[in-house]
Design an enzyme around this catalytic site. Sequence first.
Site, mmCIF file in Angstrom:
data_model
loop_
_atom_site.group_PDB
_atom_site.id
_atom_site.type_symbol
_atom_site.label_atom_id
_atom_site.label_comp_id
_atom_site.label_asym_id
_atom_site.label_seq_id
_atom_site.Cartn_x
_atom_site.Cartn_y
_atom_site.Cartn_z
ATOM 1 N N ASP A 12 48.001 55.395 70.298
ATOM 2 C CA ASP A 12 49.484 55.128 69.635
ATOM 3 C C ASP A 12 50.151 56.181 70.727
ATOM 4 O O ASP A 12 50.037 57.078 70.229
ATOM 5 C CB ASP A 12 48.984 55.967 68.142
ATOM 6 C CG ASP A 12 48.336 55.000 67.013
ATOM 7 O OD1 ASP A 12 48.215 53.565 67.726
ATOM 8 O OD2 ASP A 12 47.399 55.287 66.764
ATOM 9 N N GLY A 48 42.891 53.800 66.918
ATOM 10 C CA GLY A 48 41.819 52.525 66.148
ATOM 11 C C GLY A 48 41.110 52.625 65.410
ATOM 12 O O GLY A 48 40.635 54.381 65.066
ATOM 13 N N PHE A 117 53.331 46.646 69.419
ATOM 14 C CA PHE A 117 51.817 46.488 69.002
ATOM 15 C C PHE A 117 51.076 44.853 70.420
ATOM 16 O O PHE A 117 51.538 44.524 70.196
ATOM 17 C CB PHE A 117 50.658 46.096 67.536
ATOM 18 C CG PHE A 117 49.455 46.311 68.231
ATOM 19 C CD1 PHE A 117 48.863 47.490 68.273
ATOM 20 C CD2 PHE A 117 48.844 44.926 68.148
ATOM 21 C CE1 PHE A 117 47.408 48.045 68.087
ATOM 22 C CE2 PHE A 117 47.483 45.394 68.141
ATOM 23 C CZ PHE A 117 46.765 46.086 68.290
ATOM 24 N N THR A 220 41.530 51.686 47.324
ATOM 25 C CA THR A 220 41.869 53.332 47.092
ATOM 26 C C THR A 220 43.110 53.169 46.861
ATOM 27 O O THR A 220 44.214 52.100 46.799
ATOM 28 C CB THR A 220 42.021 53.855 49.130
ATOM 29 O OG1 THR A 220 43.112 52.871 49.299
ATOM 30 C CG2 THR A 220 40.741 54.266 49.342
ATOM 31 N N LEU A 221 43.771 54.356 45.906
ATOM 32 C CA LEU A 221 44.946 53.937 45.645
ATOM 33 C C LEU A 221 46.193 54.894 45.861
ATOM 34 O O LEU A 221 46.969 55.994 44.788
ATOM 35 C CB LEU A 221 44.655 54.443 44.026
ATOM 36 C CG LEU A 221 43.956 53.610 43.032
ATOM 37 C CD1 LEU A 221 43.252 54.101 41.327
ATOM 38 C CD2 LEU A 221 44.197 52.060 43.520
ATOM 39 N N GLY A 222 46.208 55.755 47.070
ATOM 40 C CA GLY A 222 46.694 56.619 47.624
ATOM 41 C C GLY A 222 46.698 57.974 47.347
ATOM 42 O O GLY A 222 45.618 58.298 46.390
ATOM 43 N N GLY A 225 44.334 58.570 43.840
ATOM 44 C CA GLY A 225 43.079 58.674 44.472
ATOM 45 C C GLY A 225 42.045 57.435 44.733
ATOM 46 O O GLY A 225 42.684 56.237 45.142
ATOM 47 N N GLY A 252 43.047 56.633 55.865
ATOM 48 C CA GLY A 252 41.758 55.471 55.313
ATOM 49 C C GLY A 252 41.094 55.486 56.306
ATOM 50 O O GLY A 252 39.344 55.559 55.516
ATOM 51 N N ASP A 253 41.374 55.785 57.610
ATOM 52 C CA ASP A 253 39.556 55.664 58.163
ATOM 53 C C ASP A 253 38.868 56.592 58.062
ATOM 54 O O ASP A 253 37.788 56.690 57.442
ATOM 55 C CB ASP A 253 40.246 55.909 59.364
ATOM 56 C CG ASP A 253 41.217 54.664 60.273
ATOM 57 O OD1 ASP A 253 40.537 53.296 58.935
ATOM 58 O OD2 ASP A 253 41.779 54.511 60.784
#
Length: 312
Positions: A12, A48, A117, A220-222, A225, A252-253
């Site tokens: 990135d 990645g 990208f 997942t809900l940011g 939670g 998220g990873d």
Amino acid sequence: MASLISGSIAYDTIMTFEGRFKEHILPDQVHILNVSFLVPTMRREFGGCAGNIGYALHMLGGDARIMGTVGELDAQPYLDRLNSLGLSTAHVLALPGQYTAQAMITTDLDNNQITAFHPGAMMQSHLNKIEKESGVTLGIVAPNGLDGMREHAAQLAAVGIPFVFDPGQGLPILSSEDLRRMIELATYVTVNDYEAKLLSDKTGWSVAEIAAKVDAMIVTLGEHGAQVHHQGRIEDIPAVLAERVVDPTGCGDAFRGGLLHGIEHGWDWATTGRLASLMGALKIAEQGPQNYAFSRDEIAERFNRAFGYRLP
């Protein structure tokens, strides 16, 4: 006990424009758009999905076996980093004449982003093949090249390795038929709340119907939670308050690294989800997807502080 992590490996490159895009893009002239932005600051991050998930799982003490394709033209710094961390590169395939996947992101002062990208070697991810391997008890199919996602899901199922299906950024390129097939092959599914809606729309199945086809569906809900849909019930997972909010890239990873660790050890969903939630909170406090660093003992202490009980 090891987890095979199929997904993208990417760089990135993040640049900051010390102005606002809207002041330089004329709405009535977009048909002849030709603009240039001076970006005095730039950083290059290791990223990645496979790299980020593997980094998180390794931090927790797991045996993370990253599977992805990189380009020989520029992969050496990433390979050197994995080796320095003690992460196996046995399943990282370097392709001649190719560049590693990379996102080139320019951000303005309003946090608007323009991203280009280049998928590079990621598009050949299907050249990696999954076979029965000693010690591997769990897998994950994370965003990657289209053919790689399809084939790795089928190959994991064929050799009897339970796996998490994490379609993420691959949702737009996977057909409805692909998604339905991969859900049916998977043992677990994980998405964020927006992706859950998109996954439902594309498959024609409700979240409850998807969850009924796997052992668990994790949404997942940011900042709110997460929820684990399991055996017709929903386990609510609280969010962990981050020390500071710096950069959500890779959260998220990090969550998925915690998820794999809990599943590997057979923990209940309440504990597995809470560990995953904590990992996301630890990541968001640092710039870049792989710049947070904690010992297993430090993570355990923070878990105890956040939830009032100790990790198993």
